[in-house]
Design a protein around this motif. Structure first.
Motif, mmCIF file in Angstrom:
data_model
loop_
_atom_site.group_PDB
_atom_site.id
_atom_site.type_symbol
_atom_site.label_atom_id
_atom_site.label_comp_id
_atom_site.label_asym_id
_atom_site.label_seq_id
_atom_site.Cartn_x
_atom_site.Cartn_y
_atom_site.Cartn_z
ATOM 1 N N SER A 116 14.286 -0.513 10.395
ATOM 2 C CA SER A 116 13.666 0.266 11.479
ATOM 3 C C SER A 116 14.757 1.025 12.208
ATOM 4 O O SER A 116 15.588 0.427 12.903
ATOM 5 N N TYR A 117 14.732 2.344 12.050
ATOM 6 C CA TYR A 117 15.776 3.201 12.609
ATOM 7 C C TYR A 117 15.272 4.107 13.729
ATOM 8 O O TYR A 117 16.076 4.712 14.429
ATOM 9 N N ASP A 118 13.978 4.255 13.853
ATOM 10 C CA ASP A 118 13.454 5.198 14.838
ATOM 11 C C ASP A 118 12.128 4.693 15.375
ATOM 12 O O ASP A 118 11.690 3.592 15.041
ATOM 13 N N GLU A 119 11.472 5.518 16.220
ATOM 14 C CA GLU A 119 10.254 5.099 16.904
ATOM 15 C C GLU A 119 8.981 5.623 16.239
ATOM 16 O O GLU A 119 7.892 5.356 16.729
ATOM 17 N N TRP A 120 9.090 6.413 15.153
ATOM 18 C CA TRP A 120 7.928 7.145 14.666
ATOM 19 C C TRP A 120 7.653 7.051 13.169
ATOM 20 O O TRP A 120 6.553 7.381 12.731
ATOM 21 N N SER A 121 8.609 6.666 12.344
ATOM 22 C CA SER A 121 8.374 6.636 10.901
ATOM 23 C C SER A 121 7.201 5.718 10.576
ATOM 24 O O SER A 121 6.874 4.802 11.354
ATOM 25 N N PRO A 122 6.510 5.947 9.454
ATOM 26 C CA PRO A 122 5.337 5.126 9.116
ATOM 27 C C PRO A 122 5.617 3.631 9.260
ATOM 28 O O PRO A 122 6.566 3.101 8.682
ATOM 29 N N LEU A 123 4.774 2.971 10.036
ATOM 30 C CA LEU A 123 4.973 1.572 10.389
ATOM 31 C C LEU A 123 4.453 0.658 9.291
ATOM 32 O O LEU A 123 3.308 0.777 8.852
ATOM 33 N N LYS A 124 5.302 -0.294 8.869
ATOM 34 C CA LYS A 124 4.934 -1.240 7.819
ATOM 35 C C LYS A 124 4.763 -2.658 8.351
ATOM 36 O O LYS A 124 3.810 -3.347 7.990
ATOM 37 N N GLU A 125 5.702 -3.095 9.200
ATOM 38 C CA GLU A 125 5.635 -4.451 9.745
ATOM 39 C C GLU A 125 6.015 -4.422 11.224
ATOM 40 O O GLU A 125 6.850 -3.613 11.648
ATOM 41 N N LEU A 172 16.568 -5.828 19.904
ATOM 42 C CA LEU A 172 16.727 -4.443 19.458
ATOM 43 C C LEU A 172 16.907 -4.453 17.951
ATOM 44 O O LEU A 172 17.804 -5.132 17.437
ATOM 45 N N VAL A 173 16.056 -3.710 17.244
ATOM 46 C CA VAL A 173 16.199 -3.588 15.799
ATOM 47 C C VAL A 173 16.884 -2.262 15.495
ATOM 48 O O VAL A 173 16.394 -1.191 15.879
ATOM 49 N N VAL A 174 18.031 -2.327 14.838
ATOM 50 C CA VAL A 174 18.783 -1.133 14.451
ATOM 51 C C VAL A 174 19.038 -1.208 12.950
ATOM 52 O O VAL A 174 19.909 -1.936 12.490
ATOM 53 N N GLY A 175 18.228 -0.484 12.205
ATOM 54 C CA GLY A 175 18.358 -0.508 10.753
ATOM 55 C C GLY A 175 17.979 -1.840 10.176
ATOM 56 O O GLY A 175 16.839 -2.296 10.311
ATOM 57 N N ASP A 176 18.941 -2.518 9.545
ATOM 58 C CA ASP A 176 18.665 -3.815 8.921
ATOM 59 C C ASP A 176 19.145 -4.976 9.779
ATOM 60 O O ASP A 176 19.325 -6.088 9.287
ATOM 61 N N GLU A 177 19.354 -4.725 11.071
ATOM 62 C CA GLU A 177 19.877 -5.752 11.977
ATOM 63 C C GLU A 177 18.971 -5.917 13.191
ATOM 64 O O GLU A 177 18.470 -4.930 13.747
ATOM 65 N N VAL A 178 18.770 -7.157 13.604
ATOM 66 C CA VAL A 178 18.122 -7.433 14.874
ATOM 67 C C VAL A 178 19.163 -8.025 15.816
ATOM 68 O O VAL A 178 19.949 -8.897 15.423
ATOM 69 N N VAL A 203 9.807 -3.114 10.398
ATOM 70 C CA VAL A 203 9.924 -2.351 9.153
ATOM 71 C C VAL A 203 9.170 -1.039 9.301
ATOM 72 O O VAL A 203 7.974 -1.029 9.576
ATOM 73 N N ARG A 204 9.902 0.064 9.163
ATOM 74 C CA ARG A 204 9.328 1.407 9.097
ATOM 75 C C ARG A 204 9.843 2.088 7.835
ATOM 76 O O ARG A 204 10.855 1.676 7.263
ATOM 77 N N ALA A 205 9.182 3.131 7.417
ATOM 78 C CA ALA A 205 9.533 3.795 6.160
ATOM 79 C C ALA A 205 10.792 4.651 6.277
ATOM 80 O O ALA A 205 11.398 4.997 5.266
ATOM 81 N N GLY A 206 11.200 5.001 7.491
ATOM 82 C CA GLY A 206 12.321 5.907 7.687
ATOM 83 C C GLY A 206 13.669 5.265 7.423
ATOM 84 O O GLY A 206 13.794 4.046 7.274
ATOM 85 N N GLY A 207 14.707 6.121 7.385
ATOM 86 C CA GLY A 207 16.054 5.641 7.144
ATOM 87 C C GLY A 207 17.024 6.158 8.177
ATOM 88 O O GLY A 207 16.626 6.712 9.209
ATOM 89 N N PRO A 208 18.319 6.002 7.917
ATOM 90 C CA PRO A 208 19.359 6.368 8.890
ATOM 91 C C PRO A 208 19.635 7.883 8.925
ATOM 92 O O PRO A 208 20.713 8.340 8.577
#
Length: 384
Positions: A5-14, A130-136, A374-379
């Protein structure tokens, strides 16, 4: 699955949706009144120092330092209904919904080296991690009652860790009275009823400490916009910059709000911001000043429940700006705010209306109540 999860808007998965189970009261003490200063100033009796009557003193003659504010059962029942409704609605939309452990009714108090406080359930999850990419990253709380709140997330975070995700805990503050920077409260409009000139000393004083909530951060791919209003926030941001160095860029904005940035703006898509007012742009990095501003309509008081004088209001009327994006063109909005729904639909967003009645009593909207994992977007890079 691994965190992504890198942003606030990419398609939400989890996503993780908070729990309101066994929420019974608010614990009024220094950290609470400092944190909610902007919305308590009209009726707040500040904890320290304060003018006290005989009835405000204990048997030893010293002022009480905590006041428990009981929340009416009707509000609590309706809160639980609405939180469960949010979780079920997201599941029906194909989102995998995780839940924290529930606060047990027997767990009433948290005690540390320096203080004790009542416990609140893991409801406003956006604040405590705070979730930043692959880290919480578990964040250091600004409210004493939330000191161990991330413990309720342990099973969910463990599952992501087992899947290969990173899991970090920011340093925990001791949170004595002298740990807090009261400068924002002292300088903002209204101010405390009795100024805090000198905090009560404690044998575990270590000076100002890092205190910071994840909701003070706006995530834009590789860039993080972080709100700073006190030295507590600034110290935490120092830690965040060093920890994320080389992976993310941290951009500081100053006093955009008292604490949480999502009370003033949210990014709904690349280049598109939902804002409380156009003045928000003055605080943002130069490369964001040409982003499209979608200004939320002025709130209408009839859209909110009527409360009694003894009900404790914790947010402004703009709380319904606290929406949750499911995709760059799809937003979850409080069904009680048709004016905002119309504004978003006019900008070609698909709106999913969901019920949330007592948002002013519990300090959060849909963005606050959730932590997208988990969102579909990337860095991606969205800022120059």
């Amino acid at each position: 699955m691994k965190l992504n999860s890198y942003d606030e808007w990419s398609p939400l998965k989890e996503i993780i949706v908070g729990s309101a189970a066994n929420y019974t009261s608010h614990d009024r003490e220094l950290s609470f009144d400092l944190f909610f200063h902007d919305n308590l100033q009209s009726k707040s009796e500040w904890y320290y120092p304060r003018l006290t009557s005989a009835s405000d003193r204990n048997r030893e003659g010293t002022p009480r330092v905590r006041t428990t504010h009981k929340i009416k059962d009707r509000y609590l029942d309706e809160l639980n209904e609405d939180v469960e409704g949010l979780a079920e609605s997201l599941r029906s939309l194909g989102v995998v919904v995780h839940r924290p452990m529930e606060l047990h009714s027997s767990t009433s108090e948290v005690t540390t080296l320096a203080w004790s406080s009542a416990v609140v359930p893991p409801l406003n999850l956006r604040d405590i991690a705070l979730v930043v990419g692959d880290e919480v990253i578990e964040t250091p709380p600004m409210l004493r009652s939330r000191y161990f709140e991330t413990q309720f997330l342990k099973p969910v975070l463990q599952s992501y860790f087992d899947g290969g995700s990173r899991w970090t805990v920011m340093p925990r503050p001791l949170m004595t009275d002298r740990s807090f920077d009261p400068s924002y409260a002292l300088s903002s409009a209204g101010g405390p009823m009795e100024p805090i000139f000198e905090a009560k000393p404690h044998l575990y004083d270590v000076g100002l400490e890092m205190m910071w909530d994840g909701a003070q951060c706006l995530r834009l791919g590789r860039d993080l916009i972080v709100n700073i209003s006190t030295d507590n926030h600034a110290t935490a941001c120092d830690w965040l910059e060093r920890h994320l160095d080389g992976r993310f860029r941290v951009h500081r904005v100053y006093k955009l709000s008292d604490s949480h940035i999502d009370s003033k703006l949210l990014a709904l898509a690349p280049g598109r911001l939902l804002v409380r007012s156009r003045d928000v742009v003055d605080y943002l990095p130069a490369s964001m000043k040409n982003w499209e501003l979608i200004v939320a309509p002025d709130p209408i008081e009839n859209n909110f429940p009527k409360y009694e004088d003894d009900d404790l209001i914790l947010t402004s009327l703009y709380i319904d700006l606290n929406v949750l994006s499911l995709a760059p063109d799809t937003v979850v909005v409080n069904e009680a705010c048709p004016e905002l729904i119309r504004v978003l639909e006019a900008r070609h967003f698909q709106v999913v209306p969901i019920r949330h009645r007592h948002r002013r009593l519990f300090g959060g909207g849909f963005h606050c109540f959730t932590l997208d994992t988990v969102r579909a977007g990337g860095p991606e890079t969205y800022l120059d």
